[in-house]
Design a protein around this motif. Sequence first.
Motif, PDB file in Angstrom:
ATOM      1  N   ALA A 296       0.833  -1.198   0.000  1.00 35.34           N
ATOM      2  CA  ALA A 296       0.000   0.000   0.000  1.00 35.34           C
ATOM      3  C   ALA A 296       0.869   1.250   0.000  1.00 35.34           C
ATOM      4  O   ALA A 296       0.587   2.216  -0.718  1.00 35.34           O
ATOM      5  CB  ALA A 296      -0.917  -0.015   1.214  1.00 35.34           C
ATOM      6  N   VAL A 297       1.943   1.231   0.776  1.00 27.72           N
ATOM      7  CA  VAL A 297       2.834   2.393   0.803  1.00 27.72           C
ATOM      8  C   VAL A 297       3.471   2.598  -0.567  1.00 27.72           C
ATOM      9  O   VAL A 297       3.547   3.715  -1.085  1.00 27.72           O
ATOM     10  CB  VAL A 297       3.918   2.211   1.890  1.00 27.72           C
ATOM     11  N   LEU A 298       3.895   1.497  -1.181  1.00 24.64           N
ATOM     12  CA  LEU A 298       4.523   1.602  -2.496  1.00 24.64           C
ATOM     13  C   LEU A 298       3.543   2.167  -3.527  1.00 24.64           C
ATOM     14  O   LEU A 298       3.890   3.036  -4.337  1.00 24.64           O
ATOM     15  CB  LEU A 298       5.025   0.222  -2.935  1.00 24.64           C
ATOM     16  N   LEU A 299       2.294   1.689  -3.478  1.00 23.47           N
ATOM     17  CA  LEU A 299       1.295   2.193  -4.416  1.00 23.47           C
ATOM     18  C   LEU A 299       0.984   3.663  -4.147  1.00 23.47           C
ATOM     19  O   LEU A 299       0.773   4.443  -5.081  1.00 23.47           O
ATOM     20  CB  LEU A 299       0.013   1.362  -4.327  1.00 23.47           C
ATOM     21  N   LEU A 300       0.992   4.036  -2.866  1.00 21.94           N
ATOM     22  CA  LEU A 300       0.747   5.438  -2.523  1.00 21.94           C
ATOM     23  C   LEU A 300       1.843   6.326  -3.098  1.00 21.94           C
ATOM     24  O   LEU A 300       1.569   7.420  -3.593  1.00 21.94           O
ATOM     25  CB  LEU A 300       0.687   5.588  -1.007  1.00 21.94           C
ATOM     26  N   LEU A 301       3.074   5.816  -3.066  1.00 24.60           N
ATOM     27  CA  LEU A 301       4.189   6.600  -3.599  1.00 24.60           C
ATOM     28  C   LEU A 301       4.059   6.792  -5.107  1.00 24.60           C
ATOM     29  O   LEU A 301       4.591   7.757  -5.657  1.00 24.60           O
ATOM     30  CB  LEU A 301       5.517   5.914  -3.295  1.00 24.60           C
ATOM     31  N   ILE A 302       3.376   5.871  -5.776  1.00 24.07           N
ATOM     32  CA  ILE A 302       3.135   6.051  -7.205  1.00 24.07           C
ATOM     33  C   ILE A 302       1.919   6.945  -7.425  1.00 24.07           C
ATOM     34  O   ILE A 302       1.888   7.760  -8.338  1.00 24.07           O
ATOM     35  CB  ILE A 302       2.941   4.683  -7.888  1.00 24.07           C
ATOM     36  N   LEU A 303       0.927   6.791  -6.548  1.00 21.02           N
ATOM     37  CA  LEU A 303      -0.323   7.533  -6.721  1.00 21.02           C
ATOM     38  C   LEU A 303      -0.128   9.029  -6.513  1.00 21.02           C
ATOM     39  O   LEU A 303      -0.699   9.845  -7.256  1.00 21.02           O
ATOM     40  CB  LEU A 303      -1.363   6.992  -5.735  1.00 21.02           C
ATOM     41  N   ILE A 304       0.678   9.404  -5.530  1.00 25.00           N
ATOM     42  CA  ILE A 304       0.818  10.826  -5.206  1.00 25.00           C
ATOM     43  C   ILE A 304       1.379  11.630  -6.379  1.00 25.00           C
ATOM     44  O   ILE A 304       0.809  12.665  -6.738  1.00 25.00           O
ATOM     45  CB  ILE A 304       1.670  10.994  -3.936  1.00 25.00           C
ATOM     46  N   PRO A 305       2.457  11.212  -7.026  1.00 23.30           N
ATOM     47  CA  PRO A 305       2.911  11.983  -8.189  1.00 23.30           C
ATOM     48  C   PRO A 305       1.902  12.002  -9.324  1.00 23.30           C
ATOM     49  O   PRO A 305       1.802  13.012 -10.036  1.00 23.30           O
ATOM     50  CB  PRO A 305       4.203  11.268  -8.614  1.00 23.30           C
ATOM     51  N   VAL A 306       1.148  10.923  -9.485  1.00 27.64           N
ATOM     52  CA  VAL A 306       0.143  10.920 -10.552  1.00 27.64           C
ATOM     53  C   VAL A 306      -0.930  11.963 -10.268  1.00 27.64           C
ATOM     54  O   VAL A 306      -1.325  12.742 -11.153  1.00 27.64           O
ATOM     55  CB  VAL A 306      -0.469   9.508 -10.691  1.00 27.64           C
ATOM     56  N   LEU A 307      -1.389  11.999  -9.013  1.00 27.22           N
ATOM     57  CA  LEU A 307      -2.383  13.011  -8.641  1.00 27.22           C
ATOM     58  C   LEU A 307      -1.818  14.409  -8.809  1.00 27.22           C
ATOM     59  O   LEU A 307      -2.500  15.320  -9.281  1.00 27.22           O
ATOM     60  CB  LEU A 307      -2.811  12.801  -7.188  1.00 27.22           C
TER      61      LEU A 307
ATOM     62  N   GLU B 189      12.371   9.025  -7.033  1.00 23.88           N
ATOM     63  CA  GLU B 189      12.492   8.552  -8.407  1.00 23.88           C
ATOM     64  C   GLU B 189      11.127   8.348  -9.045  1.00 23.88           C
ATOM     65  O   GLU B 189      10.945   8.621 -10.232  1.00 23.88           O
ATOM     66  CB  GLU B 189      13.291   7.252  -8.457  1.00 23.88           C
ATOM     67  N   PHE B 190      10.176   7.876  -8.260  1.00 30.48           N
ATOM     68  CA  PHE B 190       8.825   7.774  -8.794  1.00 30.48           C
ATOM     69  C   PHE B 190       8.319   9.149  -9.212  1.00 30.48           C
ATOM     70  O   PHE B 190       7.723   9.319 -10.271  1.00 30.48           O
ATOM     71  CB  PHE B 190       7.872   7.164  -7.761  1.00 30.48           C
ATOM     72  N   TYR B 191       8.575  10.138  -8.348  1.00 25.45           N
ATOM     73  CA  TYR B 191       8.113  11.487  -8.645  1.00 25.45           C
ATOM     74  C   TYR B 191       8.783  12.015  -9.914  1.00 25.45           C
ATOM     75  O   TYR B 191       8.113  12.536 -10.818  1.00 25.45           O
ATOM     76  CB  TYR B 191       8.405  12.410  -7.459  1.00 25.45           C
ATOM     77  N   LEU B 192      10.098  11.870  -9.998  1.00 23.68           N
ATOM     78  CA  LEU B 192      10.813  12.395 -11.157  1.00 23.68           C
ATOM     79  C   LEU B 192      10.391  11.675 -12.434  1.00 23.68           C
ATOM     80  O   LEU B 192      10.235  12.283 -13.491  1.00 23.68           O
ATOM     81  CB  LEU B 192      12.329  12.232 -10.960  1.00 23.68           C
TER      82      LEU B 192
END
Lengths: 220, 429
Positions: free
Chosen positions: B137-148, B306-309
């Motif tokens: 869930a934390v990993l998915l959240l880290l992907i979701l936040i930059p997408v949002l 890195e997810f964000y970038l």
Amino acid sequence: MKGRKTEEKGTGEGHSRREVLKSGGVLGVLALFTQLRMGTAEHHVDAATSGGTRFLRPPGAVDEDEFVRRCIRCHKCGENCPNSCIRFVGPEGPPEARGTPYIVPREKGCILCTKCNNGCPSGALQPIDPEHPRIWQQARMGVAELDTNICHSYQGYVCGICVRACPLQGLALKAGLWEKPILDRDYCVGCGLCEQACVHMPQAIRVKPLRNRQPGEEVA
Amino acid sequence: MNKKSATKKATSELDSVEPCLETRKGNLRSDATTRACPRGAMFNGDCVASVKHRPTEASSVVAISDLGIDLVSIHGSTGTSPVVAPSDTGILPVLAGILPALRAAAQRASRPWRRRQKRWQGPGRKLQILRRSLQIAVLLLLILIPVLSLYDHLRNQRDEVGIQSRWDTRTVHSLVQDVEQPERFTQAVRGSVWTLKAGDFIISDPLAVVDFIAASRVLVDRFLITALIPVLLSLLLGRVFCGWLCPADLLFEAGSRIRSWAGIETDVRFSRRTKYALLALGLLAGLLLGTQFFAEIYPPRIISAEFYLWITFGVFGAGAWFFLLILAFEIFVSRRFWCRYVCPGGALYSLLGRWRVVRLKVQESSCTNCRLCDKACEFGLSPMQGKFGPECNNCGLCMRACPHASLSYRLSLPPRDGLDVVSENLKSA
């Protein structure tokens, strides 16, 4: 990473490790407390050492050296920026500034929405009230510099696009005769919208980032 | 003709049994029917029963096996000539070849999985499911936040084309376009595990706060207070962030799984004190040089950055290579190198968790010294001897691995001798 290649002895032998920990901890605490000064989010600046720097920081940033110390590289300012003008220093940048935010005004200037600094957790970007009547005193990022040798309006063509782009139009940039831009450095915050808008290539108006971003003299 | 009769007999017996999976492609072409099946009988099974026509030309067998299909368990019904579907009926014979092959492959692949499932039956199984769910869930959240965040950017710029050109922002758009004030959702959560903002609530990594104090030499109270909850949790539960929330731990544990799966035995050990030294060294360097270093080497922060970038700018920074380098080093050279020996965040959490009150305990009476818990421990501690030390992250892998349920969580003060051993019976306690 910097580990000695010793044989792992488990967690049983506590004495030497405890000693190492103790000495290191004592040293660290000492070093911290000798250097630590209690303070709030306000910062002290030395007006005498004002000068240029390499990166144009987002609005509300404290002075450059202090900014690099304070920024925790969380990328939250970039996530909050609705204009997506904030970039981050990559591996090609200087090592002490790696991961810190900056703005390339020629590509995209700052619209002074103040969402980045109001989301900054560590006080590297100081909070700014976007409705403040004298916002130019709080959001000083840089100062624009006008090259009249290449500016269209000074060379006989009527342009005035930078004046139209300026959020502090009439204060920082005024339109003179034949739309000649007249720059007032006291009001300019260095948002870079004029540089982004300039139709001359290369741009006739450039933002020079400030190293010391404290508010200028009181402007009436 | 003994073989033939034996085959017939076996065929009648084994009609309802699942197909024999041991014969392979080569056998079929040479002499599939006379070759003894490892199960001790030939089989005329479901795989060919599904195909209606059963011609007896051996040539079609050769043709199909020439296709390169793994023709498992296609044997002759009479024992003299292999039976397959005719090659002119199109896709069916190919399916007839592929389906049992797929089933065989699935069964082969599921064999180690079944063994693993047996290990999952320990008392800590549900706890591990919970732990994995949290980490994912934390990993998915880290992907979701930059997408949002990216969706918010594009929406603010009225960039319809930009929104529609990416599947992730398109999905977000389809979800929130009918909602009034979509900012409530798209701007609800910002940040990463380094510092997270949910609504008006901010929570930061203690390492970020400590590094900030060292580098800036300023105490900003509104930033310090954001680390309060992680610090309190670490005081109570120990290094619990490492085992339960850290996205890097999830990937490093996957690396550890790859190690055991590939049978890599190389395990270079370093001193555990390295991480405390690195913590002190990094703070000192930040203090003297006036900048923060841990943000660039701390894997959970690297992953979120890195997810964000990647999502925002479409590029990876240097951190991705650094992380992959660590992962490769962990897989091939030293098991869980970063978390065991180097991680400055782990060092800080270990220091905080030294006096944790939720502790794993080993029960002396039922322990059989099988050392399964020692092998299961990702951090290389010695649960069997009760030597959890300050670095236990309460992940509960040792508890799951124990066949005698000798390990359990208990509320207790830190033991004086450093050994978390219970002498009495846990059941009666």
